[in-house]
Design a protein around this motif. Structure first.
Motif, PDB file in Angstrom:
ATOM      1  N   GLU A 162       0.606  -1.374  -0.350  1.00 18.94           N
ATOM      2  CA  GLU A 162       0.239  -0.440  -0.271  1.00 18.94           C
ATOM      3  C   GLU A 162       0.568   1.141  -0.496  1.00 18.94           C
ATOM      4  O   GLU A 162       0.417   2.257  -0.952  1.00 18.94           O
ATOM      5  CB  GLU A 162      -0.876   0.331   1.092  1.00 18.94           C
ATOM      6  CG  GLU A 162      -1.655   1.091   1.400  1.00 18.94           C
ATOM      7  CD  GLU A 162      -3.239   0.805   2.312  1.00 18.94           C
ATOM      8  OE1 GLU A 162      -3.654   2.034   3.182  1.00 18.94           O
ATOM      9  OE2 GLU A 162      -3.135   0.278   3.179  1.00 18.94           O
ATOM     10  N   THR A 171      -8.652   9.374  -2.044  1.00 18.30           N
ATOM     11  CA  THR A 171      -9.839   8.995  -1.902  1.00 18.30           C
ATOM     12  C   THR A 171     -10.176   7.891  -0.391  1.00 18.30           C
ATOM     13  O   THR A 171      -8.893   7.492   1.012  1.00 18.30           O
ATOM     14  CB  THR A 171     -10.474   8.030  -2.837  1.00 18.30           C
ATOM     15  OG1 THR A 171      -9.881   6.523  -2.835  1.00 18.30           O
ATOM     16  CG2 THR A 171     -10.808   9.344  -4.190  1.00 18.30           C
ATOM     17  N   SER A 172     -11.143   7.562   0.204  1.00 13.40           N
ATOM     18  CA  SER A 172     -11.323   6.535   1.218  1.00 13.40           C
ATOM     19  C   SER A 172     -10.820   5.239   0.626  1.00 13.40           C
ATOM     20  O   SER A 172     -10.405   4.222   1.511  1.00 13.40           O
ATOM     21  CB  SER A 172     -12.463   6.004   1.871  1.00 13.40           C
ATOM     22  OG  SER A 172     -13.362   5.885   0.727  1.00 13.40           O
ATOM     23  N   GLU A 173     -10.910   4.406  -0.362  1.00 14.95           N
ATOM     24  CA  GLU A 173     -10.115   3.551  -1.136  1.00 14.95           C
ATOM     25  C   GLU A 173      -8.246   3.537  -1.853  1.00 14.95           C
ATOM     26  O   GLU A 173      -7.731   2.838  -2.088  1.00 14.95           O
ATOM     27  CB  GLU A 173     -11.470   2.721  -2.245  1.00 14.95           C
ATOM     28  CG  GLU A 173     -12.011   2.655  -1.965  1.00 14.95           C
ATOM     29  CD  GLU A 173     -12.055   1.314  -1.272  1.00 14.95           C
ATOM     30  OE1 GLU A 173     -11.650   0.184  -1.233  1.00 14.95           O
ATOM     31  OE2 GLU A 173     -12.981   1.288   0.532  1.00 14.95           O
ATOM     32  N   GLY A 174      -8.119   4.699  -1.243  1.00 18.62           N
ATOM     33  CA  GLY A 174      -6.883   4.782  -2.479  1.00 18.62           C
ATOM     34  C   GLY A 174      -6.931   6.559  -3.175  1.00 18.62           C
ATOM     35  O   GLY A 174      -6.455   7.586  -2.307  1.00 18.62           O
ATOM     36  N   SER A 180      -7.182   9.072  -6.173  1.00 19.29           N
ATOM     37  CA  SER A 180      -8.599   9.567  -7.651  1.00 19.29           C
ATOM     38  C   SER A 180      -7.214  10.527  -8.365  1.00 19.29           C
ATOM     39  O   SER A 180      -7.385  11.449  -8.045  1.00 19.29           O
ATOM     40  CB  SER A 180      -9.219  10.247  -7.104  1.00 19.29           C
ATOM     41  OG  SER A 180      -9.851  10.908  -8.947  1.00 19.29           O
ATOM     42  N   ASP A 211      -8.768   5.526 -11.227  1.00 19.75           N
ATOM     43  CA  ASP A 211      -9.455   5.613  -9.750  1.00 19.75           C
ATOM     44  C   ASP A 211      -8.916   4.103  -9.320  1.00 19.75           C
ATOM     45  O   ASP A 211      -8.787   3.339  -9.141  1.00 19.75           O
ATOM     46  CB  ASP A 211     -10.751   5.415  -9.629  1.00 19.75           C
ATOM     47  CG  ASP A 211     -11.916   6.155  -9.917  1.00 19.75           C
ATOM     48  OD1 ASP A 211     -11.508   7.479  -9.641  1.00 19.75           O
ATOM     49  OD2 ASP A 211     -12.751   6.088 -10.603  1.00 19.75           O
ATOM     50  N   ASN A 241      -7.140   1.218  -6.004  1.00 23.41           N
ATOM     51  CA  ASN A 241      -7.049   1.361  -5.378  1.00 23.41           C
ATOM     52  C   ASN A 241      -6.168   0.989  -4.284  1.00 23.41           C
ATOM     53  O   ASN A 241      -5.234  -0.441  -4.895  1.00 23.41           O
ATOM     54  CB  ASN A 241      -8.186   0.150  -5.502  1.00 23.41           C
ATOM     55  CG  ASN A 241      -8.006  -0.284  -3.823  1.00 23.41           C
ATOM     56  OD1 ASN A 241      -8.280  -0.296  -2.702  1.00 23.41           O
ATOM     57  ND2 ASN A 241      -9.816  -0.842  -4.157  1.00 23.41           N
ATOM     58  N   SER A 242      -5.111   1.406  -3.649  1.00 24.34           N
ATOM     59  CA  SER A 242      -4.049   0.926  -2.275  1.00 24.34           C
ATOM     60  C   SER A 242      -3.956  -0.164  -2.403  1.00 24.34           C
ATOM     61  O   SER A 242      -3.070  -0.864  -2.016  1.00 24.34           O
ATOM     62  CB  SER A 242      -3.906   2.191  -1.925  1.00 24.34           C
ATOM     63  OG  SER A 242      -3.955   4.188  -2.284  1.00 24.34           O
ATOM     64  N   ARG A 243      -5.109  -0.767  -1.673  1.00 22.97           N
ATOM     65  CA  ARG A 243      -4.855  -1.414  -0.851  1.00 22.97           C
ATOM     66  C   ARG A 243      -5.055  -2.906  -1.667  1.00 22.97           C
ATOM     67  O   ARG A 243      -4.467  -3.691  -1.070  1.00 22.97           O
ATOM     68  CB  ARG A 243      -6.414  -1.708   0.572  1.00 22.97           C
ATOM     69  CG  ARG A 243      -5.904  -1.059   1.783  1.00 22.97           C
ATOM     70  CD  ARG A 243      -7.519  -1.190   2.412  1.00 22.97           C
ATOM     71  NE  ARG A 243      -8.134   0.131   2.752  1.00 22.97           N
ATOM     72  CZ  ARG A 243      -9.110   0.400   2.519  1.00 22.97           C
ATOM     73  NH1 ARG A 243      -9.883  -0.568   2.495  1.00 22.97           N
ATOM     74  NH2 ARG A 243      -9.589   1.696   2.661  1.00 22.97           N
TER      75      ARG A 243
END
Length: 183
Positions: free
Chosen positions: A52, A130-133, A135, A153, A155-157
Motif C-alpha cells: 500500500e 479517497t477512502s480506497e486510495g 483519484s 481511480d 485502490n491502494s489496498r
C-alpha cells in the motif's frame, strides 16, 4: 553404447544429489510450518502495508505506468480482455504516453481505433486521496482540438486501478488494470 556413460553419470547424480535436494526442500518447508497462524497473518499484514505504501508513493511521484487488462465502452458495452502487453498509459515527468485501444463513433456501430501517442501537454492535473486510495484526473489533447479527460481511480489496498477516458463527442471508455513502477 554411447549412452551408457551418460546414463551412469545420471544415476550417480541422482543417487548422491537427490537426498540433498530433498533435505533442502524439507528445511524450507520447516521454516514456514514452524510459524504459528498469528505469525503468518502478521507477516501477510506487513507485506500488504508495504505494498500500500508502494502504490501511494507511485501515485504521489506522478511517475507510474497503468497496465490495462480489460476495456469496456460505457455505459453498457461488452467487456473485452486485453492481452497485448504493449497497451499502457505512462505518466512520466509531466507527459503522458498512451497506447490503448479506443472506441469512437456517435452511434453504433462504433469503430475501434488505437490511440498511440505521446504528449507533454497535460493540463488540470488533480490528485485526491479517497477512502480506497487515490483519484487522479488530468486533461490532454491527443489528436483532436478538444481535450480528452483521463480519470484514474486507484485502490491502494488491492493494487487495482480503473481508467476512464472521456471525450465530449464520444461515449467514455473504461479500462481496468494495475499500476506498476516505470523501469
Amino acid at each position: 553404447m554411447k549412452r551408457l556413460p551418460f546414463i551412469f553419470v545420471c544415476i550417480l547424480c541422482c543417487t548422491y544429489c537427490g537426498p540433498n535436494v530433498q533435505q533442502a526442500t524439507a528445511q524450507t518447508n520447516q521454516h514456514y510450518t514452524h510459524l504459528t497462524h498469528e505469525q503468518r497473518v502478521e507477516r501477510r499484514a506487513e507485506r500488504m502495508a508495504e505494498y500500500e505504501k508502494f502504490i501511494d508513493s507511485l501515485v504521489q511521484s506522478r511517475n507510474f505506468e497503468f497496465n490495462p487488462q480489460t476495456v469496456q465502452q460505457l455505459p453498457a458495452g461488452g467487456t473485452t480482455l486485453l492481452s497485448n502487453p504493449t497497451y499502457t498509459v505512462t505518466l512520466w515527468r509531466g507527459s503522458v504516453d498512451v497506447c490503448l485501444p479506443y472506441y469512437v463513433g456517435y452511434v453504433p456501430p462504433y469503430r475501434y481505433v488505437l490511440i498511440n501517442t505521446v504528449t507533454p501537454n497535460i493540463t488540470d492535473y488533480q490528485i485526491h486521496q479517497t477512502s480506497e486510495g487515490w483519484s487522479v484526473v488530468f486533461k490532454c489533447p491527443l489528436y483532436a482540438t478538444g481535450d480528452y479527460t483521463f480519470t484514474f481511480d486507484i485502490n491502494s489496498r488491492l493494487g487495482g486501478a480503473t481508467l476512464t477516458i472521456s471525450y465530449p463527442w464520444y461515449s467514455p471508455v473504461q479500462y481496468t488494470g494495475t499500476l506498476s513502477k516505470i523501469y
